[in-house]
Design a protein around this motif. Sequence first.
Motif, mmCIF file in Angstrom:
data_model
loop_
_atom_site.group_PDB
_atom_site.id
_atom_site.type_symbol
_atom_site.label_atom_id
_atom_site.label_comp_id
_atom_site.label_asym_id
_atom_site.label_seq_id
_atom_site.Cartn_x
_atom_site.Cartn_y
_atom_site.Cartn_z
ATOM 1 N N HIS A 52 25.014 110.271 35.815
ATOM 2 C CA HIS A 52 25.415 109.599 34.571
ATOM 3 C C HIS A 52 26.845 109.976 34.191
ATOM 4 O O HIS A 52 27.665 109.117 33.832
ATOM 5 N N GLU A 53 27.127 111.251 34.258
ATOM 6 C CA GLU A 53 28.441 111.748 33.837
ATOM 7 C C GLU A 53 29.552 111.178 34.708
ATOM 8 O O GLU A 53 30.619 110.796 34.207
ATOM 9 N N GLU A 79 30.123 107.470 34.011
ATOM 10 C CA GLU A 79 30.817 107.376 32.730
ATOM 11 C C GLU A 79 32.300 107.709 32.899
ATOM 12 O O GLU A 79 33.184 106.976 32.428
ATOM 13 N N LEU A 104 32.952 103.636 33.541
ATOM 14 C CA LEU A 104 32.755 103.085 32.201
ATOM 15 C C LEU A 104 33.918 103.411 31.272
ATOM 16 O O LEU A 104 34.379 102.540 30.514
ATOM 17 N N GLU A 105 34.412 104.630 31.318
ATOM 18 C CA GLU A 105 35.525 104.996 30.433
ATOM 19 C C GLU A 105 36.790 104.200 30.731
ATOM 20 O O GLU A 105 37.361 103.583 29.825
ATOM 21 N N VAL A 162 24.423 102.082 29.320
ATOM 22 C CA VAL A 162 24.918 102.168 27.945
ATOM 23 C C VAL A 162 23.745 101.980 26.972
ATOM 24 O O VAL A 162 23.003 101.001 27.051
#
Length: 635
Positions: free
Chosen positions: A178-179, A182, A186-187, A221
């Motif tokens: 997940h991290e 992200e 995603l970021e 999300v």
Amino acid sequence: MSLLREAWPASRLVKALAGGMQDSVRQRLRSNWTKRLRTTVSEPIYAELWMDIERVCKDNREASWPELPLSLFREFANTGERKPYEDVYFERRGRLVAIVLEAVVKPEPRKMKEVESGLLDICSEYTWALPAHVNEEDPVTPPWQQVDLFASETAQTLVEILLLLGEQLASHVVAQVHEEIERRVLEPVFWKPRHFGWETADHNWSAVCASGCGIAALLLVEDDFSRAVAIESMLGALDCFLAGYREDGGCPEGVGYWVYGFGYFTYFADMLREFTEGAVDILNSEKVRQIAAFAERVHLSNGIFANYSDSSENERLPSGLISHLNSLQERPSTLPFRVPGLLEDPCRRWAHVLRNLVWTNPLAFGSGETVTNFLPQLGWLMCRSRSSSHSGLGSQKGEPGVMLAFSAKAGHNNEPHNHNDLGHFILHDGGENILCDLGAGLYTKAYFSSGRESIINISSGGHSVPVINGTMQQSGTQAKAVVLDIALDEQEEIQTGTRLKLDLTSAYPVEELAVFTRSFTWNVLEGNEGARLTVTDHFEFETSGVSMKSRDVEEVFISRIQPNLGAGFVEWKGANAVVVRLDYDAGVLRAGLEAVRHIDHDGAPFVFYKTSLQLDSNQWNGSASVDCDLFFTIH
């Protein structure tokens, strides 16, 4: 145009993506996928694919994962070579695909540990993007946040693996995955947007990247409004992708990139429809239905395609994708049925393999044949005719004969994955492209850099078009094929006659060239015993007082088959006792042959043959114009 984004702004998406039903959607997908994957193990049509998966799993247990050191990453910058890094990168993806699928069907603790180890290995990579797509000197975006095709694919792969197996994996591994998604995807795409070039591209990049990032957002999300904002932005990118297609649904990048771009578009569309309980269906439009039909329209026979641009003539289409798209067409596909193996895709794409297993429907294939297709905006013509059943060597009465086909290309010379190939053509017989297109060359830094026209796959010198006054075709939108005449003489079951005439003058930067037209006439022989293609090239040159400027014309024909040259004819004999014969006036044209050693898109060596017919300069007889008549017969 922003049709998708305008139809589904975040304010509307947030209602369609209401959080209350997201868990049930995940559970339904997990259950359906798991059940289907376990069923396929015992179904014969998937045997080859599962053999590949088992072979990769065995190799994985016998050898440690290949490493991706920074020195290998930087080899592209130092040498321009992509293959050394990419071979290792894709082997790692292939191993992950195989061990995950094996763990789904046989959920043993040992197999889950292998999956956890594989996930952590992917999470430890320097960047998920390929070196060819990364700028290490970028002062704003570090390499691990530069989101390209393969970073997007990786994010999608990981979130779908977690959807399937997350509840059976160690919590710290799930948290790490997940991290990394992200942080790496995603970021930079959504929360601190870098506004990547693919977000406004009109080719496969916008579809693949938007779909991978969009699926990651749908599955990861948690905040309803943030998820809606993310999906809205990806719909904007998909609008740009669709804008790259015209009304005829043709893909200028070729069938391979149609699979890539439109395939990922379809995967995202299906996931979005699932997560909105059918409220958002971006596949439901006439334009999308036209795009969905493209592969069938350029299919010649037996899984062989008209492969202009950077595509292979024997592209292996994902059976799951084709099955899914057939529902849009509301009829079975004319494409041959086969489930591709894992190892047939050099990139080992999870998205294709998973959906080949869960979506494939054999009943969606094998419904008759198409006869002719002309894509007017794209400028591609495909003509097909089934020969009489007794014409093939060793064939029995009542058996279908072989497919005879011809294809020609118009368009312009500034298309995505462009080749300088205006007026180029393909002759196909017996499941083989006799006069062929070489397809994509080995991808290197030079392949996508200035001066790429010197590479034979891209140069007009590697296509069946003439060389005029020693000059090849030029690149750019100013080099275009103007359709002067098109006539499709079509019957229900056979193609009796088709004409296409192109003005190709602007393709050649030859000052003294006034006019160059190429005319094709395709006819089926009496009794369906074969077919005839007549090619007439008409050249007109400017006159300058009494002096005669150079007027050199060399006709060129490309084939992987070594031809036999005789007095006034050339013959190419295919693998299936098929003969293509070219007859020409030996008093006007002088034949030559060159064997060219080359390497294909995967780096494998091969030989192709350039047959040339040199127009004798004495044939001009003081005239400013001349015709070259070329008569091809397929037996």
